[in-house]
Motif scaffolding. Sequence first.
Motif, PDB file in Angstrom:
ATOM      1  N   SER A  90       0.795  -1.209   0.065  1.00 51.50           N
ATOM      2  CA  SER A  90       0.053   0.000  -0.103  1.00 51.50           C
ATOM      3  C   SER A  90       0.765   1.441   0.057  1.00 51.50           C
ATOM      4  CB  SER A  90      -0.857  -0.004   1.221  1.00 51.50           C
ATOM      5  OG  SER A  90      -1.741  -1.204   1.402  1.00 51.50           O
ATOM      6  N   ASP A  91       0.965   1.790  -1.206  1.00 51.28           N
ATOM      7  CA  ASP A  91       2.140   3.077  -1.193  1.00 51.28           C
ATOM      8  C   ASP A  91       0.939   4.383  -0.941  1.00 51.28           C
ATOM      9  OD1 ASP A  91       4.008   1.615  -2.141  1.00 51.28           O
ATOM     10  OD2 ASP A  91       3.172   1.381  -4.044  1.00 51.28           O
ATOM     11  N   ILE A  92       1.957   5.056  -0.246  1.00 51.84           N
ATOM     12  CA  ILE A  92       1.180   6.449   0.510  1.00 51.84           C
ATOM     13  C   ILE A  92       1.974   7.784  -0.174  1.00 51.84           C
ATOM     14  CG2 ILE A  92       0.511   7.508   2.357  1.00 51.84           C
ATOM     15  CD1 ILE A  92       0.486   4.801   3.857  1.00 51.84           C
ATOM     16  N   ALA A  93       1.107   8.581  -0.560  1.00 51.73           N
ATOM     17  CA  ALA A  93       1.859   9.993  -0.940  1.00 51.73           C
ATOM     18  C   ALA A  93       0.884  11.215   0.169  1.00 51.73           C
ATOM     19  CB  ALA A  93       1.963  10.246  -2.045  1.00 51.73           C
ATOM     20  N   VAL A  94       1.376  12.203   0.447  1.00 57.67           N
ATOM     21  CA  VAL A  94       0.545  12.970   1.153  1.00 57.67           C
ATOM     22  C   VAL A  94       1.103  14.497   0.455  1.00 57.67           C
ATOM     23  CG1 VAL A  94       0.512  14.217   3.292  1.00 57.67           C
ATOM     24  CG2 VAL A  94       0.698  11.951   3.048  1.00 57.67           C
ATOM     25  N   THR A  95      -0.111  15.322   0.270  1.00 56.84           N
ATOM     26  CA  THR A  95       0.253  16.725  -0.084  1.00 56.84           C
ATOM     27  C   THR A  95      -0.193  17.571   0.981  1.00 56.84           C
ATOM     28  OG1 THR A  95      -2.005  17.041  -1.117  1.00 56.84           O
ATOM     29  CG2 THR A  95      -0.024  15.923  -2.561  1.00 56.84           C
ATOM     30  N   ASN A 113       2.168  13.094   8.469  1.00 54.02           N
ATOM     31  CA  ASN A 113       1.545  14.205   8.204  1.00 54.02           C
ATOM     32  C   ASN A 113       1.335  14.970   9.685  1.00 54.02           C
ATOM     33  OD1 ASN A 113      -0.085  16.348   6.286  1.00 54.02           O
ATOM     34  ND2 ASN A 113      -1.784  15.469   7.619  1.00 54.02           N
ATOM     35  N   GLY A 114       1.533  14.078  10.625  1.00 50.22           N
ATOM     36  CA  GLY A 114       1.309  14.850  11.901  1.00 50.22           C
ATOM     37  C   GLY A 114       0.057  14.611  12.380  1.00 50.22           C
ATOM     38  N   LYS A 115      -1.061  14.647  11.656  1.00 50.55           N
ATOM     39  CA  LYS A 115      -2.377  14.846  12.000  1.00 50.55           C
ATOM     40  C   LYS A 115      -3.221  14.016  10.883  1.00 50.55           C
ATOM     41  CE  LYS A 115      -3.061  19.268  10.067  1.00 50.55           C
ATOM     42  NZ  LYS A 115      -3.563  20.801  10.261  1.00 50.55           N
ATOM     43  N   ALA A 116      -4.446  13.940  11.120  1.00 51.14           N
ATOM     44  CA  ALA A 116      -5.231  13.493   9.855  1.00 51.14           C
ATOM     45  C   ALA A 116      -5.437  14.235   8.781  1.00 51.14           C
ATOM     46  CB  ALA A 116      -6.784  13.182  10.640  1.00 51.14           C
ATOM     47  N   PRO A 117      -5.204  14.041   7.484  1.00 53.81           N
ATOM     48  CA  PRO A 117      -5.703  14.820   6.445  1.00 53.81           C
ATOM     49  C   PRO A 117      -6.966  15.239   6.155  1.00 53.81           C
ATOM     50  CG  PRO A 117      -5.358  12.755   5.685  1.00 53.81           C
ATOM     51  CD  PRO A 117      -5.216  12.636   7.177  1.00 53.81           C
ATOM     52  N   GLN A 118      -7.080  16.249   5.355  1.00 56.67           N
ATOM     53  CA  GLN A 118      -8.555  16.858   4.969  1.00 56.67           C
ATOM     54  C   GLN A 118      -9.323  15.632   4.590  1.00 56.67           C
ATOM     55  OE1 GLN A 118      -6.811  20.436   3.098  1.00 56.67           O
ATOM     56  NE2 GLN A 118      -8.709  21.218   3.793  1.00 56.67           N
ATOM     57  N   LEU A 168     -11.747  10.384  10.343  1.00 54.16           N
ATOM     58  CA  LEU A 168     -12.146  10.994   9.498  1.00 54.16           C
ATOM     59  C   LEU A 168     -13.676  10.494   9.136  1.00 54.16           C
ATOM     60  CD1 LEU A 168      -9.564  11.658   6.714  1.00 54.16           C
ATOM     61  CD2 LEU A 168     -10.591  13.147   8.184  1.00 54.16           C
ATOM     62  N   PRO A 169     -14.588  11.481   8.784  1.00 57.98           N
ATOM     63  CA  PRO A 169     -15.958  11.084   8.477  1.00 57.98           C
ATOM     64  C   PRO A 169     -15.625  10.179   7.016  1.00 57.98           C
ATOM     65  CG  PRO A 169     -15.837  13.365   8.813  1.00 57.98           C
ATOM     66  CD  PRO A 169     -14.402  13.015   8.791  1.00 57.98           C
ATOM     67  N   ILE A 170     -16.645   9.385   7.016  1.00 56.25           N
ATOM     68  CA  ILE A 170     -16.675   8.393   5.867  1.00 56.25           C
ATOM     69  C   ILE A 170     -16.795   9.021   4.557  1.00 56.25           C
ATOM     70  CG2 ILE A 170     -19.066   8.102   6.005  1.00 56.25           C
ATOM     71  CD1 ILE A 170     -16.614   5.174   5.126  1.00 56.25           C
ATOM     72  N   GLN A 171     -17.374  10.071   4.601  1.00 52.14           N
ATOM     73  CA  GLN A 171     -17.522  10.864   3.234  1.00 52.14           C
ATOM     74  C   GLN A 171     -16.233  11.439   2.939  1.00 52.14           C
ATOM     75  OE1 GLN A 171     -19.234  11.282   5.936  1.00 52.14           O
ATOM     76  NE2 GLN A 171     -21.520  11.185   5.627  1.00 52.14           N
ATOM     77  N   ARG A 172     -15.035  11.535   3.842  1.00 54.55           N
ATOM     78  CA  ARG A 172     -13.832  11.903   3.346  1.00 54.55           C
ATOM     79  C   ARG A 172     -12.805  11.063   3.092  1.00 54.55           C
ATOM     80  NH1 ARG A 172     -12.527  17.241   5.312  1.00 54.55           N
ATOM     81  NH2 ARG A 172     -14.507  18.477   5.243  1.00 54.55           N
ATOM     82  N   VAL A 173     -13.226   9.599   2.813  1.00 53.76           N
ATOM     83  CA  VAL A 173     -12.506   8.501   2.538  1.00 53.76           C
ATOM     84  C   VAL A 173     -12.838   8.115   1.245  1.00 53.76           C
ATOM     85  CG1 VAL A 173     -11.422   6.541   3.120  1.00 53.76           C
ATOM     86  CG2 VAL A 173     -11.729   8.060   4.705  1.00 53.76           C
TER      87      VAL A 173
END
Length: 706
Positions: A217-222, A309-314, A338-343
């Motif tokens: 599972s590859d991850i990238a964060v912006t 990220n240090g925290k949950a992303p948007q 995170l709310p399910i709508q944000r995933v």
Amino acid sequence: MKNLFALDVGTRNVVGLLVDYEENKIIIKKSITLEHETRAMEDGQIHDIEKVSETVLKIKESIENGEENRVTQVAVAVAGRALVTSSAKAEKEFNPKYEITEENVATLELIAVQNSMINLSEKYKEYHCVGYTVSEYKLDNEYIKNPKLQKGSKLEVEVLATFLPKIVVDSIFTMAKKVNLEIINLTLEPIAAISVVISEDMRKLNLALVDIGAGTSDIAVTKSGKIIGYEMVPMAGDEITEKISEEYILDFSEAEKIKRELNKDIEKVGYTDILGMEYEIDKKEILGKIEPVIHELSHKIADKILELNGKAPQAIILIGGGSLIPLLRENLSEAISLPIQRVAVRGTEIIKNMVDKTNMLTTAEFITPVGIANMAINGRGFKIISVTINRISHRVFSFKNSITLRDTLLSSGLSMKKLYSSSGNPITFKLNGKLRFEKGEIGQLATIKVNGEKRSLEDEIFDNDEIEIIYKRAGRDAVFYIENLKKEYKNIEVKINDEKKILEPIIKVNGEIKADNYLIKDNDEIEVKEKFLAKDILDSENSLKFYINGKEMEILVPNEILLRDNKELDLNSEIFNGDILETKKIDKAMLKVKDVMDITEESEEIKVTVNGEIINFGKIGVEILKNSKKTSGEDIIENGDRIEVAGSSSSKLILSDIFNYYNPEDLIKERGGVLQIELNGKKAEFITPIKNRDVIKLYYAKTFKK
């Protein structure tokens, strides 16, 4: 760009695309997907190159389907297994009158990537750079999307470069070679995916892209307009398949079929176990069995995102075949709060500039292969050449247009130091009590030939060049003789009884005089005497035995005296170059006390420090006793005499002697209490002996009554 072949070699499936690029559109002409017949790949790493090559060859032949679509080159990506990232910056000043060119930008990006390589710790030096992402550009300290054709005084770029172990990269090159494909662009799967899923405008948001395949599972964060990091979880869809296989006694391929059925709107799933028994079972029961694994995968992904990220992303965007696993969104949403709508699971519909003529690229698993094509189209890969070094094949990766011989040797893992032969072993010995080194022969630089011609390290290297390194012999070990050492010292020429005599330095090795051809060895102790005394040139025949401080001494005593300018010389008188000397026989050989002891040096100046002030007691002498009686240096030593060196009464200093020099009240400002005395940090008394360099502290300490 026409007929670009993009290949996504996944853990479970291999996807091949034939792509054209026209008017900023990625046009998908053909798409072929094949599943590995065996578990030839695990966690994104090729384990069976032969089997993977067979699958890729089938895709290549299906893509070609005739000479008009023949492909010889391919763009590929590797998974983030054992991924290491390194960020770095570079800046350059420009003339603000002229526009910044594309070449200017590319060169600056290269410098930043090279800086990221330098920043890697030593344990990652055997890693290949497999791609990079520009985090941001700044022109005159202001953020800018694209500096090309802009004008300014200073351009800055920040990149995030990614590195993988050589074995990961080498295996995919070996596979490509077996199917007669030349890799023209290599990148990392999450870099490829993010290039088409998250546009530069979207990168202002704090988003996490998770590409869930079969093995990884590859991850990238912006965030804030740039990609802040990449990570990888070595767990994905295969763990779900293995759980199904374990629970229902199925082979892997049968368990994989069941996992795919779980995405369908059905209530029951049919299967056949390894014993040939057929079953039909509720889908809800299977989901209950695999939910613990989904829960574990979700938490591992969440932990990595939080670490980056240090925290949950948007929001979190899920792509890849593994993203279709039921209950994954719900578990990940809960794990990262995170709310399910944000995933969200996204498919190729998110790629705005893609035209799919095959109508087959609809689900999330096709995003990465389209991203691989996009990376090749935009030239975000790097130059790759193949060379041989002493008949061993090597691939060289470089972001530069020109690859030098030095770049090639470094990329192959060859240390520049190895181009020099080893130096010969040195000799280490003591000379008059001090360590001395004689170096061996220095190593020589190897001769390097490219295609048979001698080249320098700065010469350019091209694809398929043959490099030959001709190493020089090792340097010879150090060889050093007594004869070599003698050359460092001057002889003394004198006249004795009108005859010229050459006095050579006296050299002893481990206490013995050696011949000039003696080869000095490690740890030898050598004493060189270059000063000559009268006793060194007089004939000595009579043996005299006596004792100094209880130790028996036996000395050959001269039976003659030495005269210079008609004056008799003591046995310890120094002889100088050009002296005219005369010897005279004597009836009785005599040895004086001063001939065996340097009485003048038996005194020592005593200085101590008291509360920061230095007290100098002057020189404290010694007494020389012969047969228990005080003697002088002029006394004659007889056979059996016992000579002793004893300190005089004045040399026995104690701490109270300091009060002969000053009143302690003058140094101690704070009075009251009991006088305390310390000697070298420890408590002392008035009768404590003192010696040279001692440090004394005096002070009052108050006492308290209970």
